[in-house]
Design a protein around this motif. Structure first.
Motif, PDB file in Angstrom:
ATOM      1  N   LYS A  25       1.603  40.224   7.376  1.00  0.00           N
ATOM      2  CA  LYS A  25       1.862  40.356   5.936  1.00  0.00           C
ATOM      3  C   LYS A  25       0.649  39.893   5.139  1.00  0.00           C
ATOM      4  N   PRO A  26       0.353  40.525   4.014  1.00  0.00           N
ATOM      5  CA  PRO A  26      -0.815  40.093   3.221  1.00  0.00           C
ATOM      6  C   PRO A  26      -0.560  38.749   2.551  1.00  0.00           C
ATOM      7  N   ASP A  27      -1.635  37.986   2.325  1.00  0.00           N
ATOM      8  CA  ASP A  27      -1.504  36.753   1.542  1.00  0.00           C
ATOM      9  C   ASP A  27      -1.043  37.139   0.136  1.00  0.00           C
ATOM     10  N   MET A  28      -0.187  36.314  -0.445  1.00  0.00           N
ATOM     11  CA  MET A  28       0.342  36.624  -1.778  1.00  0.00           C
ATOM     12  C   MET A  28      -0.073  35.523  -2.770  1.00  0.00           C
ATOM     13  N   TYR A  29      -0.293  35.943  -3.992  1.00  0.00           N
ATOM     14  CA  TYR A  29      -0.780  35.027  -5.027  1.00  0.00           C
ATOM     15  C   TYR A  29       0.121  35.056  -6.253  1.00  0.00           C
ATOM     16  N   ARG A  30       0.418  33.829  -6.722  1.00  0.00           N
ATOM     17  CA  ARG A  30       1.273  33.664  -7.904  1.00  0.00           C
ATOM     18  C   ARG A  30       0.391  33.651  -9.150  1.00  0.00           C
ATOM     19  N   ILE A  31       0.762  34.435 -10.151  1.00  0.00           N
ATOM     20  CA  ILE A  31       0.055  34.355 -11.435  1.00  0.00           C
ATOM     21  C   ILE A  31       0.859  33.440 -12.352  1.00  0.00           C
ATOM     22  N   VAL A  32       0.201  32.354 -12.767  1.00  0.00           N
ATOM     23  CA  VAL A  32       0.868  31.339 -13.581  1.00  0.00           C
ATOM     24  C   VAL A  32       0.276  31.344 -14.991  1.00  0.00           C
ATOM     25  N   LEU A  33       1.146  31.512 -15.962  1.00  0.00           N
ATOM     26  CA  LEU A  33       0.757  31.531 -17.371  1.00  0.00           C
ATOM     27  C   LEU A  33       0.698  30.091 -17.887  1.00  0.00           C
ATOM     28  N   LEU A  34      -0.396  29.746 -18.583  1.00  0.00           N
ATOM     29  CA  LEU A  34      -0.552  28.379 -19.104  1.00  0.00           C
ATOM     30  C   LEU A  34      -0.318  28.346 -20.611  1.00  0.00           C
ATOM     31  N   ASN A  35       0.331  27.291 -21.060  1.00  0.00           N
ATOM     32  CA  ASN A  35       0.549  27.137 -22.497  1.00  0.00           C
ATOM     33  C   ASN A  35      -0.730  26.692 -23.191  1.00  0.00           C
ATOM     34  N   ASP A  36      -0.849  26.999 -24.462  1.00  0.00           N
ATOM     35  CA  ASP A  36      -1.886  26.418 -25.322  1.00  0.00           C
ATOM     36  C   ASP A  36      -1.289  26.302 -26.718  1.00  0.00           C
ATOM     37  N   ASP A  37      -2.011  25.657 -27.634  1.00  0.00           N
ATOM     38  CA  ASP A  37      -1.435  25.405 -28.958  1.00  0.00           C
ATOM     39  C   ASP A  37      -1.731  26.497 -29.972  1.00  0.00           C
ATOM     40  N   TYR A  38      -2.509  27.508 -29.601  1.00  0.00           N
ATOM     41  CA  TYR A  38      -3.024  28.443 -30.607  1.00  0.00           C
ATOM     42  C   TYR A  38      -2.587  29.900 -30.464  1.00  0.00           C
ATOM     43  N   THR A  39      -2.426  30.368 -29.232  1.00  0.00           N
ATOM     44  CA  THR A  39      -2.090  31.792 -29.063  1.00  0.00           C
ATOM     45  C   THR A  39      -0.714  32.077 -29.675  1.00  0.00           C
ATOM     46  N   PRO A  40      -0.612  33.105 -30.542  1.00  0.00           N
ATOM     47  CA  PRO A  40       0.700  33.429 -31.127  1.00  0.00           C
ATOM     48  C   PRO A  40       1.699  33.863 -30.050  1.00  0.00           C
ATOM     49  N   ARG A  41       2.931  33.463 -30.233  1.00  0.00           N
ATOM     50  CA  ARG A  41       3.995  33.795 -29.261  1.00  0.00           C
ATOM     51  C   ARG A  41       4.118  35.305 -29.068  1.00  0.00           C
ATOM     52  N   ASP A  42       4.047  36.049 -30.159  1.00  0.00           N
ATOM     53  CA  ASP A  42       4.182  37.515 -30.066  1.00  0.00           C
ATOM     54  C   ASP A  42       3.093  38.127 -29.188  1.00  0.00           C
ATOM     55  N   PHE A  43       1.899  37.569 -29.301  1.00  0.00           N
ATOM     56  CA  PHE A  43       0.787  38.087 -28.500  1.00  0.00           C
ATOM     57  C   PHE A  43       1.054  37.843 -27.010  1.00  0.00           C
ATOM     58  N   VAL A  44       1.583  36.667 -26.678  1.00  0.00           N
ATOM     59  CA  VAL A  44       1.885  36.332 -25.279  1.00  0.00           C
ATOM     60  C   VAL A  44       2.927  37.308 -24.728  1.00  0.00           C
ATOM     61  N   VAL A  45       3.959  37.565 -25.514  1.00  0.00           N
ATOM     62  CA  VAL A  45       5.025  38.481 -25.076  1.00  0.00           C
ATOM     63  C   VAL A  45       4.442  39.891 -24.884  1.00  0.00           C
ATOM     64  N   TRP A  46       3.611  40.313 -25.811  1.00  0.00           N
ATOM     65  CA  TRP A  46       2.983  41.644 -25.742  1.00  0.00           C
ATOM     66  C   TRP A  46       2.123  41.783 -24.481  1.00  0.00           C
ATOM     67  N   ILE A  47       1.354  40.738 -24.177  1.00  0.00           N
ATOM     68  CA  ILE A  47       0.497  40.738 -22.979  1.00  0.00           C
ATOM     69  C   ILE A  47       1.348  40.876 -21.708  1.00  0.00           C
ATOM     70  N   ILE A  48       2.432  40.113 -21.642  1.00  0.00           N
ATOM     71  CA  ILE A  48       3.271  40.132 -20.429  1.00  0.00           C
ATOM     72  C   ILE A  48       3.891  41.524 -20.240  1.00  0.00           C
ATOM     73  N   MET A  49       4.329  42.111 -21.347  1.00  0.00           N
ATOM     74  CA  MET A  49       4.912  43.457 -21.258  1.00  0.00           C
ATOM     75  C   MET A  49       3.857  44.483 -20.859  1.00  0.00           C
ATOM     76  N   ARG A  50       2.682  44.370 -21.477  1.00  0.00           N
ATOM     77  CA  ARG A  50       1.641  45.392 -21.286  1.00  0.00           C
ATOM     78  C   ARG A  50       0.970  45.311 -19.914  1.00  0.00           C
ATOM     79  N   ILE A  51       0.674  44.114 -19.450  1.00  0.00           N
ATOM     80  CA  ILE A  51      -0.075  43.971 -18.189  1.00  0.00           C
ATOM     81  C   ILE A  51       0.851  43.871 -16.972  1.00  0.00           C
ATOM     82  N   PHE A  52       2.044  43.276 -17.201  1.00  0.00           N
ATOM     83  CA  PHE A  52       2.908  43.003 -16.040  1.00  0.00           C
ATOM     84  C   PHE A  52       4.172  43.874 -16.015  1.00  0.00           C
TER      85      PHE A  52
END
Ligand code: TYC
Length: 113
Positions: A25-52
């Protein structure tokens, strides 16, 4: 390997080893999203929908978890796919001038389960 050869008693163990390696079986990697104080919440949601390709509800859940707990797993992928997705997030975050980050963690080595 043919049925005939398997049943003949003349099993070629070198070939058996080769087949075992190919089935690993191939090695598998977890993508972990990190919090920060500046990125707008809507942008984070948009990124997750668009890329993942997550639904809006799931993307929102992942964003809120990162926001409250500091980090959240987005998904688990093979190395090349995981690296590509992280780099897509980096590019979009840079383009829109947000400090959003996600990192890779090893989920499983090839010799495990
Ligand atoms: N904490 C950010 C805010 O309050 C939102 C955010 C959530 C940023 C999740 C990054 O991974 C993140 N605007």
């Amino acid at each position: 390997m043919s049925e005939e050869k398997l049943n003949s008693g003349s099993l070629d163990t070198d070939n058996l080893t080769e087949e075992k390696i190919q089935l690993k079986k191939p090695d598998m990697y977890r993508i972990v999203l990190l919090n920060d104080d500046y990125t707008p919440r809507d942008f984070v949601v948009w990124i997750i929908m668009r890329i993942f390709y997550k639904t809006e509800d799931e993307s929102n859940r992942i964003m809120i978890e990162a926001h409250t707990a500091g980090k959240s797993t987005i998904g688990v992928y093979t190395f090349d796919i995981a690296k590509t997705k992280v780099s897509q997030v980096e590019q979009l975050a840079e383009k829109y001038e947000h400090p959003l980050k996600c990192i890779l963690e090893v989920e499983s080595g090839g010799d495990q389960g």
